[in-house]
Design a protein around this motif. Structure first.
Motif, PDB file in Angstrom:
ATOM      1  N   ALA A 180      42.758  44.170  54.948  1.00  0.00           N
ATOM      2  CA  ALA A 180      43.213  44.329  53.562  1.00  0.00           C
ATOM      3  C   ALA A 180      42.015  44.331  52.615  1.00  0.00           C
ATOM      4  CB  ALA A 180      44.163  43.198  53.192  1.00  0.00           C
ATOM      5  N   GLN A 181      42.232  44.909  51.439  1.00  0.00           N
ATOM      6  CA  GLN A 181      41.209  44.914  50.398  1.00  0.00           C
ATOM      7  C   GLN A 181      41.725  44.166  49.171  1.00  0.00           C
ATOM      8  OE1 GLN A 181      40.435  49.204  50.071  1.00  0.00           O
ATOM      9  NE2 GLN A 181      38.510  48.873  51.168  1.00  0.00           N
ATOM     10  N   TYR A 182      40.787  43.633  48.388  1.00  0.00           N
ATOM     11  CA  TYR A 182      41.140  42.764  47.275  1.00  0.00           C
ATOM     12  C   TYR A 182      40.370  43.185  46.028  1.00  0.00           C
ATOM     13  CZ  TYR A 182      42.917  40.097  51.174  1.00  0.00           C
ATOM     14  OH  TYR A 182      43.597  39.735  52.305  1.00  0.00           O
ATOM     15  N   SER A 183      40.936  42.845  44.873  1.00  0.00           N
ATOM     16  CA  SER A 183      40.282  43.150  43.601  1.00  0.00           C
ATOM     17  C   SER A 183      39.719  41.865  43.009  1.00  0.00           C
ATOM     18  CB  SER A 183      41.274  43.819  42.658  1.00  0.00           C
ATOM     19  OG  SER A 183      40.622  44.302  41.497  1.00  0.00           O
ATOM     20  N   TYR A 184      39.481  41.867  41.701  1.00  0.00           N
ATOM     21  CA  TYR A 184      38.824  40.759  41.030  1.00  0.00           C
ATOM     22  C   TYR A 184      39.484  39.417  41.347  1.00  0.00           C
ATOM     23  CZ  TYR A 184      37.129  44.664  38.185  1.00  0.00           C
ATOM     24  OH  TYR A 184      36.586  45.840  37.769  1.00  0.00           O
ATOM     25  N   GLY A 185      38.640  38.389  41.510  1.00  0.00           N
ATOM     26  CA  GLY A 185      39.180  37.071  41.792  1.00  0.00           C
ATOM     27  C   GLY A 185      38.111  36.108  42.265  1.00  0.00           C
ATOM     28  N   PHE A 186      38.586  35.002  42.819  1.00  0.00           N
ATOM     29  CA  PHE A 186      37.703  33.956  43.341  1.00  0.00           C
ATOM     30  C   PHE A 186      37.808  33.971  44.862  1.00  0.00           C
ATOM     31  CE2 PHE A 186      37.141  29.391  44.570  1.00  0.00           C
ATOM     32  CZ  PHE A 186      35.792  29.302  44.264  1.00  0.00           C
ATOM     33  N   PHE A 187      36.662  34.045  45.523  1.00  0.00           N
ATOM     34  CA  PHE A 187      36.581  34.119  46.982  1.00  0.00           C
ATOM     35  C   PHE A 187      35.749  32.928  47.466  1.00  0.00           C
ATOM     36  CE2 PHE A 187      37.047  38.268  45.170  1.00  0.00           C
ATOM     37  CZ  PHE A 187      37.805  39.016  46.047  1.00  0.00           C
ATOM     38  N   GLU A 188      36.310  32.130  48.377  1.00  0.00           N
ATOM     39  CA  GLU A 188      35.595  30.945  48.844  1.00  0.00           C
ATOM     40  C   GLU A 188      35.862  30.708  50.325  1.00  0.00           C
ATOM     41  OE1 GLU A 188      34.778  26.757  46.813  1.00  0.00           O
ATOM     42  OE2 GLU A 188      36.790  26.836  47.694  1.00  0.00           O
ATOM     43  N   ALA A 189      34.794  30.451  51.074  1.00  0.00           N
ATOM     44  CA  ALA A 189      34.890  30.099  52.490  1.00  0.00           C
ATOM     45  C   ALA A 189      34.227  28.749  52.719  1.00  0.00           C
ATOM     46  CB  ALA A 189      34.216  31.160  53.358  1.00  0.00           C
ATOM     47  N   THR A 190      34.802  27.989  53.643  1.00  0.00           N
ATOM     48  CA  THR A 190      34.255  26.699  54.037  1.00  0.00           C
ATOM     49  C   THR A 190      33.586  26.868  55.395  1.00  0.00           C
ATOM     50  OG1 THR A 190      35.996  25.553  52.809  1.00  0.00           O
ATOM     51  CG2 THR A 190      34.784  24.267  54.449  1.00  0.00           C
ATOM     52  N   ILE A 191      32.254  26.690  55.429  1.00  0.00           N
ATOM     53  CA  ILE A 191      31.448  27.105  56.578  1.00  0.00           C
ATOM     54  C   ILE A 191      30.524  25.980  57.037  1.00  0.00           C
ATOM     55  CG2 ILE A 191      29.679  28.742  57.375  1.00  0.00           C
ATOM     56  CD1 ILE A 191      30.717  30.694  55.221  1.00  0.00           C
ATOM     57  N   LYS A 192      30.392  25.849  58.346  1.00  0.00           N
ATOM     58  CA  LYS A 192      29.369  25.013  58.960  1.00  0.00           C
ATOM     59  C   LYS A 192      28.410  25.948  59.677  1.00  0.00           C
ATOM     60  CE  LYS A 192      28.675  21.122  62.144  1.00  0.00           C
ATOM     61  NZ  LYS A 192      29.361  20.192  63.085  1.00  0.00           N
ATOM     62  N   ILE A 193      27.161  25.990  59.226  1.00  0.00           N
ATOM     63  CA  ILE A 193      26.212  26.950  59.788  1.00  0.00           C
ATOM     64  C   ILE A 193      25.692  26.479  61.148  1.00  0.00           C
ATOM     65  CG2 ILE A 193      25.541  27.692  57.479  1.00  0.00           C
ATOM     66  CD1 ILE A 193      22.817  26.240  57.981  1.00  0.00           C
TER      67      ILE A 193
ATOM     68  N   LEU B  50      33.090  33.900  41.888  1.00  0.00           N
ATOM     69  CA  LEU B  50      34.099  34.359  40.947  1.00  0.00           C
ATOM     70  C   LEU B  50      33.660  35.741  40.487  1.00  0.00           C
ATOM     71  CD1 LEU B  50      36.591  33.985  39.136  1.00  0.00           C
ATOM     72  CD2 LEU B  50      35.073  32.904  37.448  1.00  0.00           C
ATOM     73  N   TRP B  51      34.484  36.741  40.791  1.00  0.00           N
ATOM     74  CA  TRP B  51      34.158  38.128  40.448  1.00  0.00           C
ATOM     75  C   TRP B  51      35.131  38.602  39.378  1.00  0.00           C
ATOM     76  CZ3 TRP B  51      36.466  42.621  43.609  1.00  0.00           C
ATOM     77  CH2 TRP B  51      36.070  43.850  43.070  1.00  0.00           C
ATOM     78  N   THR B  52      34.601  38.915  38.205  1.00  0.00           N
ATOM     79  CA  THR B  52      35.382  39.468  37.107  1.00  0.00           C
ATOM     80  C   THR B  52      34.798  40.837  36.763  1.00  0.00           C
ATOM     81  OG1 THR B  52      34.061  38.714  35.216  1.00  0.00           O
ATOM     82  CG2 THR B  52      35.553  37.094  36.229  1.00  0.00           C
ATOM     83  N   PRO B  53      35.472  41.619  35.921  1.00  0.00           N
ATOM     84  CA  PRO B  53      34.883  42.904  35.531  1.00  0.00           C
ATOM     85  C   PRO B  53      33.508  42.765  34.881  1.00  0.00           C
ATOM     86  CG  PRO B  53      37.203  42.850  34.950  1.00  0.00           C
ATOM     87  CD  PRO B  53      36.846  41.456  35.384  1.00  0.00           C
ATOM     88  N   LYS B  54      33.229  41.625  34.283  1.00  0.00           N
ATOM     89  CA  LYS B  54      32.003  41.466  33.507  1.00  0.00           C
ATOM     90  C   LYS B  54      30.878  40.747  34.243  1.00  0.00           C
ATOM     91  CE  LYS B  54      33.809  43.299  29.793  1.00  0.00           C
ATOM     92  NZ  LYS B  54      33.377  44.636  29.316  1.00  0.00           N
ATOM     93  N   GLU B  55      31.210  39.934  35.278  1.00  0.00           N
ATOM     94  CA  GLU B  55      30.168  39.086  35.857  1.00  0.00           C
ATOM     95  C   GLU B  55      30.516  38.613  37.257  1.00  0.00           C
ATOM     96  OE1 GLU B  55      29.886  35.789  33.175  1.00  0.00           O
ATOM     97  OE2 GLU B  55      31.971  35.216  33.451  1.00  0.00           O
ATOM     98  N   LEU B  56      29.484  38.086  37.923  1.00  0.00           N
ATOM     99  CA  LEU B  56      29.613  37.385  39.195  1.00  0.00           C
ATOM    100  C   LEU B  56      29.041  35.993  39.007  1.00  0.00           C
ATOM    101  CD1 LEU B  56      28.190  40.202  41.507  1.00  0.00           C
ATOM    102  CD2 LEU B  56      30.570  39.411  41.536  1.00  0.00           C
ATOM    103  N   ILE B  57      29.822  34.975  39.351  1.00  0.00           N
ATOM    104  CA  ILE B  57      29.343  33.594  39.279  1.00  0.00           C
ATOM    105  C   ILE B  57      29.440  32.998  40.673  1.00  0.00           C
ATOM    106  CG2 ILE B  57      29.641  31.323  38.245  1.00  0.00           C
ATOM    107  CD1 ILE B  57      30.984  32.710  35.851  1.00  0.00           C
ATOM    108  N   PHE B  58      28.304  32.630  41.246  1.00  0.00           N
ATOM    109  CA  PHE B  58      28.237  32.124  42.606  1.00  0.00           C
ATOM    110  C   PHE B  58      28.218  30.593  42.595  1.00  0.00           C
ATOM    111  CE2 PHE B  58      26.212  36.255  42.455  1.00  0.00           C
ATOM    112  CZ  PHE B  58      26.715  36.909  43.568  1.00  0.00           C
ATOM    113  N   GLU B  59      28.897  29.980  43.585  1.00  0.00           N
ATOM    114  CA  GLU B  59      28.939  28.527  43.655  1.00  0.00           C
ATOM    115  C   GLU B  59      28.760  28.049  45.080  1.00  0.00           C
ATOM    116  OE1 GLU B  59      31.510  26.455  45.112  1.00  0.00           O
ATOM    117  OE2 GLU B  59      32.882  28.063  45.701  1.00  0.00           O
ATOM    118  N   VAL B  60      28.255  26.823  45.192  1.00  0.00           N
ATOM    119  CA  VAL B  60      28.173  26.113  46.465  1.00  0.00           C
ATOM    120  C   VAL B  60      28.725  24.713  46.234  1.00  0.00           C
ATOM    121  CG1 VAL B  60      26.686  25.215  48.279  1.00  0.00           C
ATOM    122  CG2 VAL B  60      26.192  27.445  47.268  1.00  0.00           C
TER     123      VAL B  60
END
Length: 218
Positions: free
Chosen positions: A68-81, A150-160
């Motif tokens: 599936a494909q997705y549009s604007y929104g918040f994408f978050e994964a919980t990862i152990k490297i 967080l991906w919006t039409p105007k910006e990308l805000i990355f978080e950890v």
């Protein structure tokens, strides 16, 4: 707001129905990717590193992307490297308009590369990209951490782990929609040389969630 997609990677039938497993053998990597290297479990999706038997590379790892494909929104994964150098533990988005949003290319013990790239569609265009390096005090292989954008039409805000670490103003340049990718790959550029025996050391993705933007937020 309720997620529009969420998974804990505990059910094999959901992995098969929601994701496509990649098969490749790239010269730039020291591992090929094979579908059998990604398995569900009670702790999440395990991206196993195995001794390779059917590719140019000496080892195999795993890579999957959403059907599936997705549009604007918040994408978050919980990862152990993975707990070795030479492993690129990656979570990113690719858009139909040829952008790559790198939420985290995480490398042992405590570094994540974050960025945005545009890949040309023909020779009339040039590749363009910008990236940030985020270094942490914790050893990121000791436990699970949240990586998101967080991906919006105007910006990308990355978080950890819920804290913003980088931001980009995009001004409607990226229109999507996007596929979500998760992968592990061995490479000497991924935080240091690949060890003699990386097999048995892999990434685990505990969960993934996508929260869509309301129309009023776009």
């Amino acid at each position: 707001m309720a997620p529009i997609f969420t998974t804990t990677f505990s059910k094999p039938d959901e992995l098969r129905s929601d994701w496509t497993a990649q098969t490749d053998d790239l010269a730039a990597l020291k591992s090929c990717r094979r579908p059998g290297n990604v398995e569900t479990s009670n702790v999440g999706a395990r991206f196993a590193t195995l001794v390779a038997t059917d590719c140019r590379a000496r080892w195999s790892t795993g890579s999957i992307f959403t059907k599936a494909q997705y549009s604007y929104g918040f994408f978050e994964a919980t990862i152990k490297i993975a707990d070795i150098k030479g492993m690129n533990n990656a979570f990113w988005l690719t858009t139909q308009d040829h952008y790559e949003i790198d939420i985290g290319e995480v490398q042992y013990p405590n570094y994540s590369h974050i960025g945005l790239q545009y890949w040309p569609t023909d020779k009339s265009e040039k590749h363009a990209g910008v990236g940030f390096g985020a270094k942490f005090t914790d050893n990121l292989s000791y436990g699970f951490h949240d990586y998101g954008v967080l991906w919006t039409p105007k910006e990308l805000i990355f978080e950890v782990d819920g804290e913003p670490v980088a931001a980009l103003v995009t001004n409607d340049a990226i229109k999507g929609p996007v596929n979500i990718w998760l992968s592990a790959a061995l490479a000497d550029w991924a935080g240091g040389s690949v060890p003699d025996h990386p097999e048995g050391h892999g990434m685990v993705v505990k969960s993934l969630r996508v929260i869509g933007l309301k129309a009023s937020e776009r």
